[in-house]
Design a protein around this motif. Structure first.
Motif, PDB file in Angstrom:
ATOM      1  N   PHE A   1       0.843  -1.206   0.000  1.00 16.79           N
ATOM      2  CA  PHE A   1       0.000   0.000   0.000  1.00 16.79           C
ATOM      3  C   PHE A   1       0.875   1.251   0.000  1.00 16.79           C
ATOM      4  N   GLY A   2       2.034   1.172   0.632  1.00 20.20           N
ATOM      5  CA  GLY A   2       2.973   2.291   0.579  1.00 20.20           C
ATOM      6  C   GLY A   2       3.469   2.540  -0.836  1.00 20.20           C
ATOM      7  N   TRP A   3       3.802   1.462  -1.546  1.00 20.67           N
ATOM      8  CA  TRP A   3       4.271   1.597  -2.925  1.00 20.67           C
ATOM      9  C   TRP A   3       3.151   2.125  -3.817  1.00 20.67           C
ATOM     10  N   ALA A   4       1.917   1.850  -3.459  1.00 23.48           N
ATOM     11  CA  ALA A   4       0.771   2.339  -4.236  1.00 23.48           C
ATOM     12  C   ALA A   4       0.671   3.864  -4.214  1.00 23.48           C
ATOM     13  N   GLN A   5       1.389   4.510  -3.295  1.00 22.43           N
ATOM     14  CA  GLN A   5       1.336   5.973  -3.190  1.00 22.43           C
ATOM     15  C   GLN A   5       2.075   6.680  -4.328  1.00 22.43           C
ATOM     16  N   GLU A   6       2.751   5.910  -5.187  1.00 21.56           N
ATOM     17  CA  GLU A   6       3.441   6.518  -6.319  1.00 21.56           C
ATOM     18  C   GLU A   6       2.439   6.808  -7.440  1.00 21.56           C
ATOM     19  N   ARG A   7       2.049   8.018  -7.531  1.00 23.12           N
ATOM     20  CA  ARG A   7       1.178   8.533  -8.594  1.00 23.12           C
ATOM     21  C   ARG A   7      -0.150   7.797  -8.777  1.00 23.12           C
ATOM     22  N   PRO A   8      -0.916   7.633  -7.673  1.00 17.78           N
ATOM     23  CA  PRO A   8      -2.288   7.160  -7.852  1.00 17.78           C
ATOM     24  C   PRO A   8      -3.160   8.369  -8.185  1.00 17.78           C
ATOM     25  N   ARG A   9      -4.414   8.153  -8.382  1.00 16.49           N
ATOM     26  CA  ARG A   9      -5.327   9.292  -8.499  1.00 16.49           C
ATOM     27  C   ARG A   9      -5.359   9.980  -7.135  1.00 16.49           C
ATOM     28  N   PRO A  10      -5.377  11.302  -7.120  1.00 18.82           N
ATOM     29  CA  PRO A  10      -5.351  12.013  -5.836  1.00 18.82           C
ATOM     30  C   PRO A  10      -6.473  11.592  -4.879  1.00 18.82           C
ATOM     31  N   SER A  11      -7.641  11.289  -5.417  1.00 16.85           N
ATOM     32  CA  SER A  11      -8.771  10.910  -4.560  1.00 16.85           C
ATOM     33  C   SER A  11      -8.556   9.535  -3.906  1.00 16.85           C
ATOM     34  N   TRP A  12      -7.614   8.757  -4.388  1.00 19.59           N
ATOM     35  CA  TRP A  12      -7.347   7.433  -3.832  1.00 19.59           C
ATOM     36  C   TRP A  12      -6.436   7.492  -2.607  1.00 19.59           C
ATOM     37  N   ARG A  13      -5.673   8.567  -2.476  1.00 14.82           N
ATOM     38  CA  ARG A  13      -4.624   8.626  -1.442  1.00 14.82           C
ATOM     39  C   ARG A  13      -5.149   8.374  -0.030  1.00 14.82           C
ATOM     40  N   ILE A  14      -6.253   8.962   0.324  1.00 16.17           N
ATOM     41  CA  ILE A  14      -6.775   8.785   1.683  1.00 16.17           C
ATOM     42  C   ILE A  14      -7.116   7.318   1.943  1.00 16.17           C
ATOM     43  N   TYR A  15      -7.681   6.669   0.958  1.00 15.14           N
ATOM     44  CA  TYR A  15      -8.064   5.262   1.120  1.00 15.14           C
ATOM     45  C   TYR A  15      -6.840   4.350   1.178  1.00 15.14           C
ATOM     46  N   ILE A  16      -5.846   4.676   0.372  1.00 15.77           N
ATOM     47  CA  ILE A  16      -4.601   3.908   0.415  1.00 15.77           C
ATOM     48  C   ILE A  16      -3.934   4.102   1.776  1.00 15.77           C
ATOM     49  N   GLY A  17      -3.949   5.329   2.278  1.00 10.60           N
ATOM     50  CA  GLY A  17      -3.369   5.606   3.595  1.00 10.60           C
ATOM     51  C   GLY A  17      -4.094   4.869   4.705  1.00 10.60           C
ATOM     52  N   ILE A  18      -5.412   4.848   4.655  1.00 10.62           N
ATOM     53  CA  ILE A  18      -6.200   4.119   5.658  1.00 10.62           C
ATOM     54  C   ILE A  18      -5.900   2.627   5.571  1.00 10.62           C
ATOM     55  N   ALA A  19      -5.847   2.099   4.344  1.00  8.44           N
ATOM     56  CA  ALA A  19      -5.526   0.682   4.164  1.00  8.44           C
ATOM     57  C   ALA A  19      -4.140   0.371   4.725  1.00  8.44           C
ATOM     58  N   SER A  20      -3.187   1.264   4.517  1.00  8.91           N
ATOM     59  CA  SER A  20      -1.837   1.080   5.066  1.00  8.91           C
ATOM     60  C   SER A  20      -1.876   0.991   6.584  1.00  8.91           C
ATOM     61  N   GLY A  21      -2.610   1.904   7.192  1.00 11.01           N
ATOM     62  CA  GLY A  21      -2.703   1.920   8.654  1.00 11.01           C
ATOM     63  C   GLY A  21      -3.339   0.660   9.209  1.00 11.01           C
ATOM     64  N   ILE A  22      -4.401   0.201   8.577  1.00 10.93           N
ATOM     65  CA  ILE A  22      -5.074  -1.020   9.029  1.00 10.93           C
ATOM     66  C   ILE A  22      -4.157  -2.227   8.839  1.00 10.93           C
ATOM     67  N   ALA A  23      -3.434  -2.265   7.717  1.00  9.29           N
ATOM     68  CA  ALA A  23      -2.498  -3.370   7.472  1.00  9.29           C
ATOM     69  C   ALA A  23      -1.386  -3.377   8.518  1.00  9.29           C
ATOM     70  N   LEU A  24      -0.902  -2.202   8.904  1.00 10.23           N
ATOM     71  CA  LEU A  24       0.129  -2.123   9.937  1.00 10.23           C
ATOM     72  C   LEU A  24      -0.398  -2.642  11.273  1.00 10.23           C
ATOM     73  N   LEU A  25      -1.617  -2.266  11.619  1.00  5.84           N
ATOM     74  CA  LEU A  25      -2.210  -2.772  12.865  1.00  5.84           C
ATOM     75  C   LEU A  25      -2.365  -4.290  12.832  1.00  5.84           C
ATOM     76  N   LEU A  26      -2.758  -4.815  11.692  1.00  2.99           N
ATOM     77  CA  LEU A  26      -2.880  -6.262  11.539  1.00  2.99           C
ATOM     78  C   LEU A  26      -1.506  -6.928  11.691  1.00  2.99           C
ATOM     79  N   CYS A  27      -0.495  -6.332  11.086  1.00  2.00           N
ATOM     80  CA  CYS A  27       0.873  -6.839  11.215  1.00  2.00           C
ATOM     81  C   CYS A  27       1.292  -6.875  12.686  1.00  2.00           C
ATOM     82  N   LEU A  28       1.061  -5.802  13.402  1.00  2.00           N
ATOM     83  CA  LEU A  28       1.463  -5.740  14.813  1.00  2.00           C
ATOM     84  C   LEU A  28       0.696  -6.754  15.653  1.00  2.00           C
ATOM     85  N   THR A  29      -0.548  -7.001  15.299  1.00  2.00           N
ATOM     86  CA  THR A  29      -1.319  -8.057  15.964  1.00  2.00           C
ATOM     87  C   THR A  29      -0.640  -9.399  15.728  1.00  2.00           C
ATOM     88  N   GLY A  30      -0.225  -9.642  14.498  1.00  2.00           N
ATOM     89  CA  GLY A  30       0.476 -10.872  14.165  1.00  2.00           C
ATOM     90  C   GLY A  30       1.800 -11.007  14.892  1.00  2.00           C
TER      91      GLY A  30
END
Length: 178
Positions: free
Chosen positions: A22-51
């Motif tokens: 999701f971090g790599w996805a931040q390279e030139r996505p549509r601007p409206s996608w950035r917030i969703y990619i950022g949220i997905a990154s945060g949730i994935a990080l929390l899942l990782c830390l749970t693991g």
């Protein structure tokens, strides 16, 4: 046999790599996608830390990697993946085709899951392999049509697939603990 520690590690590792993609996805996505990619990154990080927590607290649980040959095969697969992905990225950079690095890496990551099926005795890794390869191919086709970087589509696709498999690992972990 249920490999509780492996399921916990699936949550951690797949969650971490979901975060990375999701971090790599931040390279030139549509601007409206950035917030969703950022949220997905945060949730994935929390899942990782749970693991990570589940892995640490179940470190002595059975693992497919406790078998010497399985661990050796895992390391061979991992290092081969790194070498081939890195060599391909180097060649693509030299050829001035850096926009294909993310799909290339996703393709190689997908292929490496084919070999890991035997290591972990987990047929679902074949599905993960197929999905990662499909994401890598789809990104090259879809990205130009959407006028975004290949890495945006690759990152969103790979991040989503790996997030799904981290969640599958969590489900399997919880089922094994019952």
């Amino acid at each position: 046999m249920e490999y509780i520690r492996d399921y916990a590690m699936y949550v951690s590792v797949f969650g971490m790599f979901s975060f990375v993609w999701f971090g790599w996805a931040q390279e030139r996505p549509r601007p409206s996608w950035r917030i969703y990619i950022g949220i997905a990154s945060g949730i994935a990080l929390l899942l990782c830390l749970t693991g990570v927590y589940l892995s640490i607290t179940n470190w002595d649980a059975p693992s497919a990697l406790n078998e010497v040959s399985a661990y050796r095969n895992y390391l061979i697969s991992f290092y081969a993946e790194c070498i081939v992905a890195g060599a391909g990225a180097f060649v693509l950079t030299r050829w001035k085709r850096k926009e294909y690095i993310a799909p290339w890496v996703a393709f190689i990551v997908g292929l490496h899951f084919i070999g890991l099926k035997s290591v972990f005795d987990d047929p679902s890794l074949w599905i993960l392999a197929a999905l990662m390869v499909a994401v890598s191919i789809a990104a090259v086709v879809v990205s130009p049509k959407l006028q975004v970087a290949n890495s945006a589509i690759t990152g969103i696709g790979a991040g989503t697939v790996l997030f799904g498999f981290a969640m599958l690992g969590l489900k399997r972990f919880m089922a094994a603990m019952m």
